[in-house]
Design a protein around this motif. Sequence first.
Motif, PDB file in Angstrom:
ATOM      1  N   ALA C  91       0.846  -1.206   0.000  1.00 57.56           N
ATOM      2  CA  ALA C  91       0.000   0.000   0.000  1.00 57.56           C
ATOM      3  C   ALA C  91       0.880   1.254   0.000  1.00 57.56           C
ATOM      4  CB  ALA C  91      -0.927  -0.017   1.217  1.00 57.56           C
ATOM      5  N   ASP C  92       1.947   1.247   0.820  1.00 58.82           N
ATOM      6  CA  ASP C  92       2.874   2.385   0.851  1.00 58.82           C
ATOM      7  C   ASP C  92       3.500   2.603  -0.528  1.00 58.82           C
ATOM      8  OD1 ASP C  92       2.345   2.737   3.507  1.00 58.82           O
ATOM      9  OD2 ASP C  92       4.233   1.896   4.233  1.00 58.82           O
ATOM     10  N   PHE C  93       3.881   1.502  -1.150  1.00 56.74           N
ATOM     11  CA  PHE C  93       4.481   1.563  -2.485  1.00 56.74           C
ATOM     12  C   PHE C  93       3.560   2.276  -3.470  1.00 56.74           C
ATOM     13  CE2 PHE C  93       5.079  -0.084  -6.730  1.00 56.74           C
ATOM     14  CZ  PHE C  93       6.455  -0.160  -6.896  1.00 56.74           C
ATOM     15  N   ILE C  94       2.299   1.903  -3.431  1.00 56.46           N
ATOM     16  CA  ILE C  94       1.320   2.501  -4.352  1.00 56.46           C
ATOM     17  C   ILE C  94       1.160   3.987  -4.072  1.00 56.46           C
ATOM     18  CG2 ILE C  94      -1.159   2.538  -4.880  1.00 56.46           C
ATOM     19  CD1 ILE C  94      -1.064  -0.578  -4.617  1.00 56.46           C
ATOM     20  N   ILE C  95       1.145   4.344  -2.773  1.00 57.88           N
ATOM     21  CA  ILE C  95       1.004   5.756  -2.404  1.00 57.88           C
ATOM     22  C   ILE C  95       2.260   6.545  -2.763  1.00 57.88           C
ATOM     23  CG2 ILE C  95       0.787   7.331  -0.428  1.00 57.88           C
ATOM     24  CD1 ILE C  95      -0.988   5.050   0.851  1.00 57.88           C
ATOM     25  N   GLN C  96       3.423   5.994  -2.416  1.00 61.31           N
ATOM     26  CA  GLN C  96       4.684   6.698  -2.668  1.00 61.31           C
ATOM     27  C   GLN C  96       4.920   6.957  -4.150  1.00 61.31           C
ATOM     28  OE1 GLN C  96       7.767   4.417  -0.706  1.00 61.31           O
ATOM     29  NE2 GLN C  96       6.717   4.624   1.263  1.00 61.31           N
ATOM     30  N   HIS C  97       4.510   6.004  -4.967  1.00 60.50           N
ATOM     31  CA  HIS C  97       4.687   6.201  -6.410  1.00 60.50           C
ATOM     32  C   HIS C  97       3.507   6.918  -7.038  1.00 60.50           C
ATOM     33  CE1 HIS C  97       7.766   3.201  -5.543  1.00 60.50           C
ATOM     34  NE2 HIS C  97       8.383   3.694  -6.607  1.00 60.50           N
ATOM     35  N   ASN C  98       2.585   7.332  -6.156  1.00 61.55           N
ATOM     36  CA  ASN C  98       1.442   8.129  -6.607  1.00 61.55           C
ATOM     37  C   ASN C  98       0.665   7.455  -7.732  1.00 61.55           C
ATOM     38  OD1 ASN C  98      -0.245  10.330  -6.403  1.00 61.55           O
ATOM     39  ND2 ASN C  98       0.889  11.510  -7.943  1.00 61.55           N
ATOM     40  N   LEU C  99       0.415   6.175  -7.535  1.00 67.16           N
ATOM     41  CA  LEU C  99      -0.279   5.407  -8.569  1.00 67.16           C
ATOM     42  C   LEU C  99      -1.787   5.512  -8.405  1.00 67.16           C
ATOM     43  CD1 LEU C  99       1.956   2.190  -8.561  1.00 67.16           C
ATOM     44  CD2 LEU C  99       2.284   4.373  -9.769  1.00 67.16           C
ATOM     45  N   HIS C 100      -2.470   5.597  -9.537  1.00 67.72           N
ATOM     46  CA  HIS C 100      -3.932   5.647  -9.560  1.00 67.72           C
ATOM     47  C   HIS C 100      -4.447   4.698 -10.639  1.00 67.72           C
ATOM     48  CE1 HIS C 100      -4.410   9.104  -6.841  1.00 67.72           C
ATOM     49  NE2 HIS C 100      -3.228   9.482  -7.331  1.00 67.72           N
ATOM     50  N   ASP C 101      -5.707   4.349 -10.532  1.00 67.76           N
ATOM     51  CA  ASP C 101      -6.324   3.462 -11.540  1.00 67.76           C
ATOM     52  C   ASP C 101      -5.504   2.199 -11.739  1.00 67.76           C
ATOM     53  OD1 ASP C 101      -8.580   4.999 -12.144  1.00 67.76           O
ATOM     54  OD2 ASP C 101      -7.391   6.323 -13.445  1.00 67.76           O
ATOM     55  N   VAL C 102      -5.060   1.661 -10.619  1.00 72.88           N
ATOM     56  CA  VAL C 102      -4.167   0.502 -10.671  1.00 72.88           C
ATOM     57  C   VAL C 102      -4.937  -0.791 -10.936  1.00 72.88           C
ATOM     58  CG1 VAL C 102      -2.721  -0.986  -9.205  1.00 72.88           C
ATOM     59  CG2 VAL C 102      -2.418   1.525  -9.172  1.00 72.88           C
ATOM     60  N   ILE C 103      -4.395  -1.611 -11.834  1.00 70.98           N
ATOM     61  CA  ILE C 103      -4.813  -3.009 -11.951  1.00 70.98           C
ATOM     62  C   ILE C 103      -3.917  -3.790 -10.994  1.00 70.98           C
ATOM     63  CG2 ILE C 103      -5.119  -4.982 -13.469  1.00 70.98           C
ATOM     64  CD1 ILE C 103      -6.804  -2.577 -14.337  1.00 70.98           C
ATOM     65  N   LEU C 104      -4.479  -4.237  -9.884  1.00 69.36           N
ATOM     66  CA  LEU C 104      -3.689  -4.925  -8.866  1.00 69.36           C
ATOM     67  C   LEU C 104      -3.822  -6.430  -9.076  1.00 69.36           C
ATOM     68  CD1 LEU C 104      -1.928  -4.485  -6.328  1.00 69.36           C
ATOM     69  CD2 LEU C 104      -4.024  -4.635  -4.958  1.00 69.36           C
ATOM     70  N   VAL C 105      -2.698  -7.050  -9.459  1.00 71.48           N
ATOM     71  CA  VAL C 105      -2.697  -8.468  -9.824  1.00 71.48           C
ATOM     72  C   VAL C 105      -1.961  -9.264  -8.757  1.00 71.48           C
ATOM     73  CG1 VAL C 105      -1.976 -10.185 -11.543  1.00 71.48           C
ATOM     74  CG2 VAL C 105      -2.614  -7.851 -12.273  1.00 71.48           C
ATOM     75  N   GLY C 106      -2.571 -10.326  -8.259  1.00 67.60           N
ATOM     76  CA  GLY C 106      -1.899 -11.195  -7.318  1.00 67.60           C
ATOM     77  C   GLY C 106      -1.830 -12.620  -7.832  1.00 67.60           C
ATOM     78  N   HIS C 107      -0.673 -13.242  -7.648  1.00 70.74           N
ATOM     79  CA  HIS C 107      -0.519 -14.661  -7.991  1.00 70.74           C
ATOM     80  C   HIS C 107      -0.396 -15.470  -6.708  1.00 70.74           C
ATOM     81  CE1 HIS C 107       2.135 -18.250  -8.868  1.00 70.74           C
ATOM     82  NE2 HIS C 107       1.112 -18.466  -9.639  1.00 70.74           N
ATOM     83  N   SER C 108      -1.178 -16.528  -6.590  1.00 74.35           N
ATOM     84  CA  SER C 108      -1.062 -17.474  -5.478  1.00 74.35           C
ATOM     85  C   SER C 108      -1.239 -16.743  -4.138  1.00 74.35           C
ATOM     86  CB  SER C 108       0.287 -18.187  -5.579  1.00 74.35           C
ATOM     87  OG  SER C 108       0.313 -19.330  -4.763  1.00 74.35           O
ATOM     88  N   PHE C 109      -0.270 -16.805  -3.251  1.00 77.97           N
ATOM     89  CA  PHE C 109      -0.321 -16.076  -1.987  1.00 77.97           C
ATOM     90  C   PHE C 109      -0.604 -14.591  -2.204  1.00 77.97           C
ATOM     91  CE2 PHE C 109       2.109 -13.567   1.188  1.00 77.97           C
ATOM     92  CZ  PHE C 109       1.436 -13.944   2.336  1.00 77.97           C
ATOM     93  N   GLY C 110      -0.150 -14.063  -3.329  1.00 81.32           N
ATOM     94  CA  GLY C 110      -0.366 -12.651  -3.644  1.00 81.32           C
ATOM     95  C   GLY C 110      -1.841 -12.277  -3.692  1.00 81.32           C
ATOM     96  N   GLY C 111      -2.711 -13.270  -3.922  1.00 77.29           N
ATOM     97  CA  GLY C 111      -4.145 -12.987  -3.919  1.00 77.29           C
ATOM     98  C   GLY C 111      -4.628 -12.476  -2.573  1.00 77.29           C
ATOM     99  N   SER C 112      -4.085 -13.063  -1.510  1.00 78.21           N
ATOM    100  CA  SER C 112      -4.494 -12.610  -0.176  1.00 78.21           C
ATOM    101  C   SER C 112      -4.009 -11.187   0.076  1.00 78.21           C
ATOM    102  CB  SER C 112      -3.981 -13.575   0.900  1.00 78.21           C
ATOM    103  OG  SER C 112      -2.575 -13.499   1.018  1.00 78.21           O
ATOM    104  N   LEU C 113      -2.879 -10.838  -0.530  1.00 74.94           N
ATOM    105  CA  LEU C 113      -2.368  -9.464  -0.405  1.00 74.94           C
ATOM    106  C   LEU C 113      -3.201  -8.492  -1.246  1.00 74.94           C
ATOM    107  CD1 LEU C 113       1.446 -10.294  -0.483  1.00 74.94           C
ATOM    108  CD2 LEU C 113       0.160  -9.379   1.478  1.00 74.94           C
ATOM    109  N   VAL C 114      -3.662  -8.932  -2.396  1.00 73.27           N
ATOM    110  CA  VAL C 114      -4.577  -8.094  -3.175  1.00 73.27           C
ATOM    111  C   VAL C 114      -5.808  -7.769  -2.324  1.00 73.27           C
ATOM    112  CG1 VAL C 114      -6.190  -8.129  -5.132  1.00 73.27           C
ATOM    113  CG2 VAL C 114      -3.802  -8.848  -5.452  1.00 73.27           C
ATOM    114  N   GLN C 115      -6.287  -8.767  -1.606  1.00 75.18           N
ATOM    115  CA  GLN C 115      -7.469  -8.533  -0.760  1.00 75.18           C
ATOM    116  C   GLN C 115      -7.188  -7.491   0.327  1.00 75.18           C
ATOM    117  OE1 GLN C 115      -8.088 -12.952   0.117  1.00 75.18           O
ATOM    118  NE2 GLN C 115     -10.191 -12.255  -0.010  1.00 75.18           N
ATOM    119  N   THR C 116      -6.065  -7.660   1.029  1.00 72.17           N
ATOM    120  CA  THR C 116      -5.798  -6.771   2.165  1.00 72.17           C
ATOM    121  C   THR C 116      -5.332  -5.383   1.711  1.00 72.17           C
ATOM    122  OG1 THR C 116      -3.601  -7.818   2.353  1.00 72.17           O
ATOM    123  CG2 THR C 116      -5.326  -8.594   3.843  1.00 72.17           C
TER     124      THR C 116
END
Lengths: 278, 278, 278
Positions: C91-116
């Motif tokens: 989340a910090d990464f997304i904020i620090q890089h000032n990203l918007h309209d992000v397609i957030l993709v998670g693979h495997s365990f990454g899916g749980s991180l997409v959720q949180t």
Amino acid sequence: MQANIQATYVQPAWTYSPGIWRQDPPVPHRDHVQSLTFVLIHGSWADASFWTPVAAELTRVGHTVYVPEYPGHGNDPNTNVSHSTMTKSIADFIIQHNLHDVILVGHSFGGSLVQTVSQLVPDRLKRLVFLNAFVIQDGGMLADEFPPAVVEQFQQLIKSSGNNTLMLPFPLFRETFTNLASLSDAQRIYNGVKPEPARPFFEKLHLKKFYALPIPKSYVHLLEDTAIPLGDPRYGWHPHMSSRLGLYRLIQLHGDHMSTTMLNGELVARKLYEAARD
Amino acid sequence: MQANIQATYVQPAWTYSPGIWRQDPPVPHRDHVQSLTFVLIHGSWADASFWTPVAAELTRVGHTVYVPEYPGHGNDPNTNVSHSTMTKSIADFIIQHNLHDVILVGHSFGGSLVQTVSQLVPDRLKRLVFLNAFVIQDGGMLADEFPPAVVEQFQQLIKSSGNNTLMLPFPLFRETFTNLASLSDAQRIYNGVKPEPARPFFEKLHLKKFYALPIPKSYVHLLEDTAIPLGDPRYGWHPHMSSRLGLYRLIQLHGDHMSTTMLNGELVARKLYEAARD
Amino acid sequence: MQANIQATYVQPAWTYSPGIWRQDPPVPHRDHVQSLTFVLIHGSWADASFWTPVAAELTRVGHTVYVPEYPGHGNDPNTNVSHSTMTKSIADFIIQHNLHDVILVGHSFGGSLVQTVSQLVPDRLKRLVFLNAFVIQDGGMLADEFPPAVVEQFQQLIKSSGNNTLMLPFPLFRETFTNLASLSDAQRIYNGVKPEPARPFFEKLHLKKFYALPIPKSYVHLLEDTAIPLGDPRYGWHPHMSSRLGLYRLIQLHGDHMSTTMLNGELVARKLYEAARD
């Protein structure tokens, strides 16, 4: 935390300079093909010729292929063979030809023979490969793997055979064994079919040793196979029977129960190799 | 036993002389294409234009294609049509055009019409083909084939329509009917959609005769169709509804519920032919 | 009725003059590609390099791609990281890089991180994409998604690690994470694997907010993935976990859990785009 993030932030280069990435991705490479020894076990309503196109292709790309035809099939007129007789003949074949590091492949009924043969000559086998093949439970029989209504239908056909064999009517064979084939291909395949000795369908198999063997296993799943009626999770090739293997390698391809292997040897040989390699 | 094995051992040639096998495998041949008569029945939120690309391709390769548009669809403003009215209109169409040996194809809702039409004109039909289509149980209705939460959602939409029709919101349509399409294709398809008469969703269908008819059946399954929510084995096109057909021919292809048929007529026409041929 | 039928009867032209139809079918057109911003979240036993071929391809066709490597992975030696630490870093990464309209993709365990992550920065996200990724229930944990026998095996491996990490034995990894790969590719991938911090497998996740977020969702399903044992409907990527998303867009492709994405970036990038576009 932020330091960690900074350190692991992966390259603005991906954003701004795509060019440099063109050199980086791992190039999928054609691995050196292993030379393997295949023993191919056909199923019911088939003989060794079932494997002809697959065997030809495997041989062409450098493998060694054996296709034993077991009792009760091909030119053997004996219709009263038992599962253990079939099993012993294949094990003897492997010993007599002094085969080692064998990839033992079974199709359909041949899967149950892969299980029982593996118990007799485990040291000769490198991997067991099931191609829409039966994986029977310890103490179970082939008839367990069909819904009761189908078993009953089979029993009536067997009774009417007069010699304890089972022959599939063409309409059933055409729709569930050769559904992807043309009519003329389906007819040609059916014309080669002989009534199947029924005894092994109802013999209990002792498979405790099979389930303890550490030989690697693969399941190759033909996606359009309806030889076992679909829709009831208590039946079916995959994942119902495949999952009994415990740890196994899954390979899938589009194909039906019988015609794809007999008509598209190149495709099936390629998938069997993917299943068989280390 | 050993003699038998020796006799049936298939050729060391496979091992040592692969060359000779290059001549032997059966060559997959292009079978002569049967010329068939198709009657294509579209589903809900569609009209005859749904089949345009498929019909064009089937015609191009030599088949005869009819695409009746049934009451409550296309230019017919009547939103209070019943399932039996639709059924009768299609049966009348087949009789009026003096069609015989018909391959009757239904998509989605059209599957329930294939069932009921087959009861009226069984002698005109050569085969029934279901393309991700409903196969309703005797005494059942379309609403039975959706989870209760979805039916409730449908009922609220119907209530708010004011004229007993059901219109799908675009986000739902885009994700579950056209998931493989681009946004512009999905929008173009959606722009052609009219609210669907809701009455037939809740009409009980008498299908005893259908389930006794000996007409051959095929199920063509589009693998990425999520129009009926997945994950509950009590619902779904295949194998849940397909298995109600008893003996049937399964054909599968990658595709979603609506856009693949409307955008890739060549592919779907080929699969319908594989489903329809003898 | 008959008048209606006459009016809606679609063109004898289809029957008799196929020629004119060649001009009519909607031509599938290459839609203008949307330029999207992807943030790709790798899974367990992986680091940012997992996405290299996919990121390269997405970038090549005009998208902007970020691949944050989260704590406990890559060069971070900390093996005692929590799920919430990982979540915050992304989340910090997304904020620090000032990203918007992000397609957030998670693979495997990454899916749980997409959720949180979606719960922390919902306004930055345009769509959530799960690539054979965990979709955890509110109050659940990753360990819930494996059969008890597998969890027990994991716990023994964790115990024997001495530092609360989990490392997969190569035979298991080869057959269930890289089943479609050659041995040398599987070994190369395995050589890059580090023991996975085990703590997040057993942490309960609070996901009430995730399940209320109106962000569109897609599930990309690799068809030959056996990382979670198949055959028990209470487990598995699709449709078991995917169906928890409610309304979602399904995309499917042939591939295994890990090697397809790492070796065939072009294919997976194309499918991710189909999942991500509006």
